[in-house]
Write a protein that holds these residues in place. Structure first.
Motif, PDB file in Angstrom:
ATOM      1  N   GLU A 476       0.809  -1.219   0.000  1.00 57.22           N
ATOM      2  CA  GLU A 476       0.000   0.000   0.000  1.00 57.22           C
ATOM      3  C   GLU A 476       0.844   1.272   0.000  1.00 57.22           C
ATOM      4  OE1 GLU A 476      -2.819  -0.140   3.159  1.00 57.22           O
ATOM      5  OE2 GLU A 476      -3.658  -2.068   2.547  1.00 57.22           O
ATOM      6  N   LYS A 477       2.189   1.074   0.050  1.00 53.44           N
ATOM      7  CA  LYS A 477       3.125   2.189   0.022  1.00 53.44           C
ATOM      8  C   LYS A 477       2.822   3.217   1.110  1.00 53.44           C
ATOM      9  CE  LYS A 477       4.440   1.758  -4.818  1.00 53.44           C
ATOM     10  NZ  LYS A 477       4.701   2.454  -6.095  1.00 53.44           N
ATOM     11  N   LYS A 478       2.691   2.702   2.327  1.00 51.96           N
ATOM     12  CA  LYS A 478       2.368   3.606   3.433  1.00 51.96           C
ATOM     13  C   LYS A 478       3.046   3.151   4.724  1.00 51.96           C
ATOM     14  CE  LYS A 478      -1.781   3.288   5.182  1.00 51.96           C
ATOM     15  NZ  LYS A 478      -3.263   3.252   5.299  1.00 51.96           N
ATOM     16  N   ILE A 479       3.175   4.073   5.637  1.00 48.26           N
ATOM     17  CA  ILE A 479       3.722   3.781   6.961  1.00 48.26           C
ATOM     18  C   ILE A 479       2.580   3.340   7.863  1.00 48.26           C
ATOM     19  CG2 ILE A 479       4.851   4.746   8.993  1.00 48.26           C
ATOM     20  CD1 ILE A 479       6.341   6.659   7.135  1.00 48.26           C
ATOM     21  N   VAL A 480       2.722   2.165   8.456  1.00 45.36           N
ATOM     22  CA  VAL A 480       1.689   1.611   9.331  1.00 45.36           C
ATOM     23  C   VAL A 480       1.855   2.136  10.755  1.00 45.36           C
ATOM     24  CG1 VAL A 480       0.699  -0.512  10.290  1.00 45.36           C
ATOM     25  CG2 VAL A 480       1.477  -0.459   7.908  1.00 45.36           C
ATOM     26  N   ALA A 481       3.111   2.128  11.242  1.00 45.17           N
ATOM     27  CA  ALA A 481       3.401   2.650  12.590  1.00 45.17           C
ATOM     28  C   ALA A 481       4.561   3.627  12.483  1.00 45.17           C
ATOM     29  CB  ALA A 481       3.748   1.513  13.542  1.00 45.17           C
ATOM     30  N   HIS A 482       4.326   4.847  12.898  1.00 47.88           N
ATOM     31  CA  HIS A 482       5.337   5.891  12.751  1.00 47.88           C
ATOM     32  C   HIS A 482       6.555   5.626  13.658  1.00 47.88           C
ATOM     33  CE1 HIS A 482       3.331   8.689  10.013  1.00 47.88           C
ATOM     34  NE2 HIS A 482       2.213   8.161  10.508  1.00 47.88           N
ATOM     35  N   ILE A 510      11.876  10.313   4.894  1.00 51.33           N
ATOM     36  CA  ILE A 510      12.771   9.438   4.133  1.00 51.33           C
ATOM     37  C   ILE A 510      12.045   8.155   3.733  1.00 51.33           C
ATOM     38  CG2 ILE A 510      14.885   8.046   4.241  1.00 51.33           C
ATOM     39  CD1 ILE A 510      15.970  10.183   6.239  1.00 51.33           C
ATOM     40  N   VAL A 511      11.333   7.568   4.666  1.00 49.14           N
ATOM     41  CA  VAL A 511      10.636   6.306   4.397  1.00 49.14           C
ATOM     42  C   VAL A 511       9.558   6.506   3.342  1.00 49.14           C
ATOM     43  CG1 VAL A 511       9.158   4.516   5.385  1.00 49.14           C
ATOM     44  CG2 VAL A 511      11.144   5.340   6.675  1.00 49.14           C
ATOM     45  N   GLU A 512       8.781   7.590   3.465  1.00 47.93           N
ATOM     46  CA  GLU A 512       7.716   7.853   2.484  1.00 47.93           C
ATOM     47  C   GLU A 512       8.291   8.038   1.088  1.00 47.93           C
ATOM     48  OE1 GLU A 512       5.770  11.201   4.198  1.00 47.93           O
ATOM     49  OE2 GLU A 512       4.332   9.985   5.344  1.00 47.93           O
ATOM     50  N   LYS A 513       9.427   8.712   0.988  1.00 44.76           N
ATOM     51  CA  LYS A 513      10.068   8.915  -0.322  1.00 44.76           C
ATOM     52  C   LYS A 513      10.468   7.581  -0.934  1.00 44.76           C
ATOM     53  CE  LYS A 513      14.122  11.142  -2.399  1.00 44.76           C
ATOM     54  NZ  LYS A 513      14.783   9.902  -2.838  1.00 44.76           N
ATOM     55  N   HIS A 514      11.064   6.700  -0.119  1.00 44.88           N
ATOM     56  CA  HIS A 514      11.516   5.407  -0.644  1.00 44.88           C
ATOM     57  C   HIS A 514      10.340   4.508  -1.001  1.00 44.88           C
ATOM     58  CE1 HIS A 514      15.971   5.197  -0.231  1.00 44.88           C
ATOM     59  NE2 HIS A 514      15.752   6.266   0.543  1.00 44.88           N
ATOM     60  N   LEU A 515       9.227   4.612  -0.276  1.00 44.69           N
ATOM     61  CA  LEU A 515       8.055   3.785  -0.580  1.00 44.69           C
ATOM     62  C   LEU A 515       7.468   4.129  -1.946  1.00 44.69           C
ATOM     63  CD1 LEU A 515       6.218   3.689   2.878  1.00 44.69           C
ATOM     64  CD2 LEU A 515       7.187   1.731   1.660  1.00 44.69           C
ATOM     65  N   PHE A 520      12.386   0.095  -4.997  1.00 43.57           N
ATOM     66  CA  PHE A 520      12.546   0.064  -3.534  1.00 43.57           C
ATOM     67  C   PHE A 520      13.553  -1.021  -3.135  1.00 43.57           C
ATOM     68  CE2 PHE A 520      11.619  -1.594   0.648  1.00 43.57           C
ATOM     69  CZ  PHE A 520      11.422  -0.452   1.412  1.00 43.57           C
ATOM     70  N   GLU A 521      14.528  -0.621  -2.290  1.00 42.27           N
ATOM     71  CA  GLU A 521      15.508  -1.581  -1.753  1.00 42.27           C
ATOM     72  C   GLU A 521      15.673  -1.325  -0.265  1.00 42.27           C
ATOM     73  OE1 GLU A 521      19.261  -1.858  -3.685  1.00 42.27           O
ATOM     74  OE2 GLU A 521      18.401  -1.837  -5.708  1.00 42.27           O
ATOM     75  N   TRP A 522      15.606  -2.397   0.504  1.00 42.08           N
ATOM     76  CA  TRP A 522      15.748  -2.286   1.962  1.00 42.08           C
ATOM     77  C   TRP A 522      17.089  -1.644   2.330  1.00 42.08           C
ATOM     78  CZ3 TRP A 522      11.677  -3.050   4.985  1.00 42.08           C
ATOM     79  CH2 TRP A 522      10.632  -3.856   4.532  1.00 42.08           C
ATOM     80  N   SER A 523      18.151  -2.111   1.692  1.00 41.21           N
ATOM     81  CA  SER A 523      19.490  -1.631   2.061  1.00 41.21           C
ATOM     82  C   SER A 523      19.639  -0.140   1.799  1.00 41.21           C
ATOM     83  CB  SER A 523      20.565  -2.416   1.302  1.00 41.21           C
ATOM     84  OG  SER A 523      20.393  -2.267  -0.089  1.00 41.21           O
ATOM     85  N   LYS A 524      19.069   0.344   0.664  1.00 44.80           N
ATOM     86  CA  LYS A 524      19.169   1.770   0.357  1.00 44.80           C
ATOM     87  C   LYS A 524      18.391   2.604   1.369  1.00 44.80           C
ATOM     88  CE  LYS A 524      19.999   1.682  -4.639  1.00 44.80           C
ATOM     89  NZ  LYS A 524      19.446   2.064  -5.973  1.00 44.80           N
ATOM     90  N   SER A 555       2.135  -7.183   6.237  1.00 49.40           N
ATOM     91  CA  SER A 555       1.500  -7.652   4.998  1.00 49.40           C
ATOM     92  C   SER A 555      -0.012  -7.534   5.053  1.00 49.40           C
ATOM     93  CB  SER A 555       1.894  -9.113   4.730  1.00 49.40           C
ATOM     94  OG  SER A 555       1.498  -9.927   5.818  1.00 49.40           O
ATOM     95  N   GLN A 556      -0.529  -7.135   6.192  1.00 47.47           N
ATOM     96  CA  GLN A 556      -1.985  -7.038   6.377  1.00 47.47           C
ATOM     97  C   GLN A 556      -2.540  -5.853   5.600  1.00 47.47           C
ATOM     98  OE1 GLN A 556      -3.053  -6.777  10.441  1.00 47.47           O
ATOM     99  NE2 GLN A 556      -5.257  -6.936  10.092  1.00 47.47           N
ATOM    100  N   ARG A 557      -3.639  -6.079   4.847  1.00 45.36           N
ATOM    101  CA  ARG A 557      -4.287  -5.001   4.103  1.00 45.36           C
ATOM    102  C   ARG A 557      -5.106  -4.134   5.066  1.00 45.36           C
ATOM    103  NH1 ARG A 557      -4.249  -5.396  -1.363  1.00 45.36           N
ATOM    104  NH2 ARG A 557      -5.994  -3.936  -1.489  1.00 45.36           N
TER     105      ARG A 557
END
Length: 562
Positions: A476-482, A510-515, A520-524, A555-557
């Motif tokens: 969903e390209k979103k932050i679930v817990a800030h 930063i997280v929102e930009k990468h999402l 998307f790469e975890w390491s970056k 992974s929960q919608r």
């Protein structure tokens, strides 16, 4: 390797103190002289011990004929368990040295069944075909110390081990000067000699003088005495036991390992207890008044000093320094320990005790001074000289001493760890190098701590850690817990709320930009957080904590509320 080819390789024990290990290769055979460890300096945070790099020996395991030990101190036998995990080769040493080596080896789970030990003495000669190994008694702070002579077709290769010359040494500690003269007359191709005291011209006091000093100090003190000493200095222990007998005092030993060493030495007749019941347990201390007690506080390197601090500030598990106690430090502290010793003196005086150091009146050492070193050189008359066992400045000072007794400068080699000296066609010359890095021991981990881990430990010890935990949903390209921020050793969170809030907002951005990024790469993502937050924290605080981003994925919608 062609016939008559000889190589000498200081695998470790040069440009450092401790960790002695030297290889002599004759034709196809490899002879190992000592297998020691060293204890870490303050820069090696959390490291227990440091051992040599065994890579070269593992690659040539079928060529190793044996390990030959000079004495029972950790700098000569401490790394044996780690080497014997990798190589199954015989170990040779004097009776006490072998017994102490067994204690060391059998404590290790992987080597507790190793039995290939061989006891030698000054009359032993072992012919390996390529060379004959023999031994000569030396004077050191532990009995049964020897030097090693490897006789080859090109001359003797001699390794002195730790030694000093003391004309008043008791029989158990005496040097066999006649044997040294014989070896020199046979012809010495190369001499490897200890350099620990090469730069200090101050004469070392004889052990007879030290024994009188210890005896008088103990005899004339009216209260309890706490003696601090290095556990492996059995000569000093004997002097304390003799002084206790003379003063009608009981001796209390601390430390299980020390007790094991003492029992082994007593069983072999290397320590003589002047009377029955001279040594008592800590539980039996209450049966005697303070003026009849000597407490022996022992350990490795600086451990006795640390124990004294705990006794003085009341955190020792069993003992506390009281009014009227004498703390008698019978070992000479290293330069690195001098500040710590001064701090200990202050703490002891605050607790009501008095401190006396044996080094106040005498220079005490188990190692040869410059005069001793030059006498050894004159007895050996080596064609080539390799100073070992010491920092670079000590090796250089020893090299100067060798020049003064007539050894040509071009025949003296100040080596680094792993340097290969090859003797071919009548000349000893540098011939490359073998792997010889420090191997760090931390708990049960051997060699799994590297520079990156040590760097992180250093940063943690100085600037702490900054942890940010974020939960995201990539689908969903979103932050679930800030971001949830935790700090340890960096700033006090309750008084730095603005800093924490700004950091959390930055991490959210930063997280929102990468999402939103298609690649998307975890390491970056994690590296971007580390770099940008790290810079921000430094700008605000001038500190560089370890920034640890923890990104979790859900992974929960998430359905929109109606």
């Amino acid at each position: 390797m062609s016939k008559n080819t000889i190589k000498i390789i200081p695998l470790s024990g040069v440009r450092e103190n401790g960790k002695n290990m030297y290889l002599a290769e004759v034709e196809e055979d490899i002879f190992i002289f000592d297998c020691g460890l060293k204890y870490p300096d303050n820069e090696l945070l959390g490291i227990d011990t440091v051992i040599p790099d065994f890579t070269y020996l593992e690659e040539n395991a079928d060529r190793v004929v044996g390990i030959f030990l000079t004495h029972g101190h950790a700098d000569a036998i401490g790394a044996l368990p780690y080497l014997l995990e990798r190589l199954e080769v015989p170990v040779f040493g004097t009776k006490l040295t072998i017994e102490l080596a067994k204690i060391n080896v059998h404590k290790n789970e992987a080597t507790k069944k190793f039995k290939d030990f061989h006891v030698i003495d000054e009359h032993t000669e072992i012919d390996f075909g390529s060379g004959v190994v023999s031994f000569f008694p030396t004077t050191h702070s532990i009995p049964d110390s020897v030097g090693i002579c490897l006789k080859t077709s090109e001359g003797n290769i001699v390794y002195t081990g730790d030694f000093k010359f003391d004309q008043s040494a008791v029989p158990m500690y005496q040097t066999n000067f006649a044997r040294l003269g014989e070896i020199g007359k046979e012809g010495v191709l190369a001499l490897l000699s200890t350099s620990s005291n090469a730069e200090n011209p101050t004469p070392v006091a004889s052990e007879l003088t030290i024994a009188d000093e210890v005896s008088d100090t103990i005899f004339y003190w009216e209260g309890r005495i706490i003696v601090a000493m290095v556990a492996s200095n059995l000569q000093r222990l004997q002097q304390v036991l003799n002084a206790a007998h003379r003063a009608d005092r009981k001796v209390v030993l601390t430390g299980q390992d020390f007790g094991r060493i003492i029992r082994t030495a007593m069983k072999l007749g290397k320590i003589e207890v002047p009377e029955d019941n001279l040594i008592i347990t800590q539980k039996e201390m209450k049966q005697y008044p303070p003026e009849r007690l000597i407490v022996l506080e022992t350990g490795r390197m600086g451990e006795p000093i640390k124990s004294l601090q705990r006794m003085a500030n009341g955190t020792h598990r069993t003992l506390r320094i009281q009014e009227g106690d004498l703390v008698y430090i019978t070992t000479t502290p290293t330069t690195a320990m001098e500040t710590n010793v001064a701090k200990t003196e202050d703490i002891v005086f605050r607790a009501g005790g008095t401190v006396k150091m044996i080094s106040e009146n005498h220079r005490v050492s188990g190692h040869a001074n410059p005069d001793n070193l030059q006498l050894m050189l004159n007895l050996m008359h080596p064609k080539y000289f390799i100073p070992v066992q010491g920092e670079y400045r000590q090796l250089a000072a020893h090299a100067e001493l060798a020049e003064k007794v007539g050894i040509p400068k071009e025949n003296i080699f100040i080596t680094a760890k792993g340097d290969v000296l090859e003797y071919r066609k009548g000349l000893l010359e540098p011939g490359g190098a073998v792997p010889a890095e420090n191997v760090l021991i931390d708990g049960i981990g051997v060699g799994d701590i590297g520079n990156i881990v040590l760097r992180d430990r250093k940063i943690l010890s100085e600037d702490g850690i900054f942890i940010a935990v974020v939960t995201i949903n990539r689908r969903e390209k979103k932050i679930v817990a800030h971001p949830q921020i935790t700090s340890r050793g960096f700033v006090y969170v309750k008084t730095s709320r603005d800093l924490i809030r700004e950091s959390a907002d930055m991490i959210t951005t930063i997280v929102e930009k990468h999402l939103q990024d298609e690649d998307f790469e975890w390491s970056k993502l994690k590296q971007d957080i580390r770099d940008r937050v790290g810079r921000y924290l430094f700008e605000q605080t001038k500190r560089r904590p370890v920034v640890l981003p923890v990104i979790m994925e859900s992974s929960q919608r998430h359905k929109p509320r109606r």
